[in-house]
Design a protein around this motif. Structure first.
Motif, PDB file in Angstrom:
ATOM      1  N   HIS A  87       0.839  -1.202   0.000  1.00 19.90           N
ATOM      2  CA  HIS A  87       0.000   0.000   0.000  1.00 19.90           C
ATOM      3  C   HIS A  87       0.875   1.253   0.000  1.00 19.90           C
ATOM      4  O   HIS A  87       0.547   2.254  -0.655  1.00 19.90           O
ATOM      5  CB  HIS A  87      -0.914   0.014   1.224  1.00 19.90           C
ATOM      6  CG  HIS A  87      -2.082  -0.921   1.129  1.00 19.90           C
ATOM      7  ND1 HIS A  87      -1.994  -2.258   1.442  1.00 19.90           N
ATOM      8  CD2 HIS A  87      -3.380  -0.707   0.771  1.00 19.90           C
ATOM      9  CE1 HIS A  87      -3.171  -2.824   1.275  1.00 19.90           C
ATOM     10  NE2 HIS A  87      -4.029  -1.908   0.861  1.00 19.90           N
ATOM     11  N   ASP A 129      -6.878  -1.322   0.046  1.00 25.64           N
ATOM     12  CA  ASP A 129      -6.900  -0.161  -0.831  1.00 25.64           C
ATOM     13  C   ASP A 129      -8.290  -0.009  -1.459  1.00 25.64           C
ATOM     14  O   ASP A 129      -8.780  -0.929  -2.115  1.00 25.64           O
ATOM     15  CB  ASP A 129      -5.851  -0.370  -1.935  1.00 25.64           C
ATOM     16  CG  ASP A 129      -5.855   0.726  -2.967  1.00 25.64           C
ATOM     17  OD1 ASP A 129      -6.244   1.863  -2.640  1.00 25.64           O
ATOM     18  OD2 ASP A 129      -5.460   0.443  -4.119  1.00 25.64           O
ATOM     19  N   SER A 185      -5.008   2.478   4.420  1.00 25.36           N
ATOM     20  CA  SER A 185      -4.753   3.651   3.581  1.00 25.36           C
ATOM     21  C   SER A 185      -4.467   4.883   4.429  1.00 25.36           C
ATOM     22  O   SER A 185      -3.630   5.725   4.055  1.00 25.36           O
ATOM     23  CB  SER A 185      -5.945   3.911   2.653  1.00 25.36           C
ATOM     24  OG  SER A 185      -6.089   2.869   1.717  1.00 25.36           O
TER      25      SER A 185
END
Length: 345
Positions: free
Chosen positions: A15, A176, A228
């Motif tokens: 990520h 994500d 995130s």
């Protein structure tokens, strides 16, 4: 100039790589692929397969890339495994970090962002959000190995002028929102990952350890942060250091917690949303407390918000669970691997 991401083929690291690319950075990844996946690394990223403690490989990476910062995720993270095999954790988490720091100093890398953990705090004395100045009392080799790495980083920075950010994060979950990466680790032990697998029939049940804690429903309360938002905190830390910020240590969490049963309720609720593939009831097995498990551990994230200018965007348990479930479905359908192969062609 490039950013070196160690563990960049793993859950959080992958990520981070996508976030750096989105922000316009050049990225190099070092990963031994013990728990990560080659397909999780975007094709346009320079990838090195190997161990963070491999001095020869580190010299090659720093000679082939103008590295201006290291974001260090590579580590072993399963607490029970650290108890059963502590020396491997001290070797991989602490010894390899020492080797990486030595190579960074040799290459005159100015900035270092370190992935640490709430496990350095151990069990809080009272059910209040944890500040960075709380006593550091890790209760297992995993937490000890991370704290030892923090100390090495601090001392190295003082001696060599390195600027660093240590980010201690709590319970990371989700995937994500764009579907590019997610938690894919085999034998994962994180509650939301386990519950999502059980919800889709990939596990027989979810084990709940302890129902007699001094919490509203008797189960442990934790601070769950979307992956995130976590990588955005790392990005903000990188920008903070590049702009001349002083070294700091900051918590990454939302400042509120959810119990184990509240998480399981959220998984059931999200799985039953219109358009979702519904399964049967979530099978739950109740057992006694595990040694060392705290009743309540929640971050005080004030420092990250104020010093780094970090503003979380996904502070919603249902959203966290929804992205995790979506990722599990994509893994089941083989979409992720197929997409990555097509991009690499």
């Amino acid at each position: 100039m490039a950013i070196l991401v160690t563990g960049g083929a793993g859950y959080i690291g992958s990520h981070m790589v996508w976030a750096l690319l989105d922000a316009g950075y050049e990225v190099a990844v070092l990963d031994r692929l013990s728990t990560g996946f080659r397909w999780a690394v975007p094709p346009r990223v320079r990838f090195y397969e190997g161990n963070v403690g491999d001095v020869t490989l580190l010299d090659r990476i720093f000679s082939e890339n103008a590295i201006e910062a290291i974001i260090h995720f590579a580590a072993s993270i399963v607490v029970p495994d650290s108890v059963a095999d502590p020396l491997s954790y001290y070797e991989n988490n602490t010894g390899n970090t020492r080797a990486l720091l030595s190579a960074a100093v040799k290459a005159s890398v100015p900035h270092f962002v370190f992935s640490s953990t709430a496990a350095v705090y151990g069990t809080p004395d009272k059910p209040d959000p944890v500040l960075e100045i709380a006593p550091l009392r890790p209760e297992n080799p995993y937490g000890q190995s991370k704290l030892m790495s923090e100390i090495m980083l601090r001392d190295t920075a003082r001696a060599h002028g390195l600027k660093y950010a240590v980010l201690r994060y709590f319970n990371v979950a989700g995937a994500d929102p764009a579907g590019r990466s997610g938690q894919s680790t085999r034998r994962a032990t994180h509650l939301i990952k386990v519950a999502c697998e059980a919800a889709l029939g990939k596990r027989e049940k979810v084990d709940v350890y302890g129902t007699d804690y001094p919490t509203p429903d008797g189960t442990g309360v934790r601070d769950y942060i979307h992956v995130s938002d976590l990588v955005d905190a790392h990005l903000k830390a990188l920008e903070y250091l590049r702009n001349g910020g002083e070294s700091l240590t900051a918590n990454c969490g939302y400042g509120r917690g959810y119990s184990v049963l509240e998480v399981l309720e959220a998984v059931g609720r999200v799985r039953s949303e219109p358009g979702s593939s519904n399964g049967g009831p979530l099978e739950v097995s109740y057992g006694p407390r595990r040694p060392g498990d705290a009743a309540f551990i929640v971050a005080d994230p004030t420092l990250a918000r104020t010093a780094l200018g970090w503003t979380p965007r996904h502070d919603d348990l249902d959203f966290i669970v929804r992205t995790a479930l979506d990722w599990e479905r994509r893994l089941d359908r083989g979409e992720v691997q197929q997409r990555t192969l097509a991009e690499s062609a």
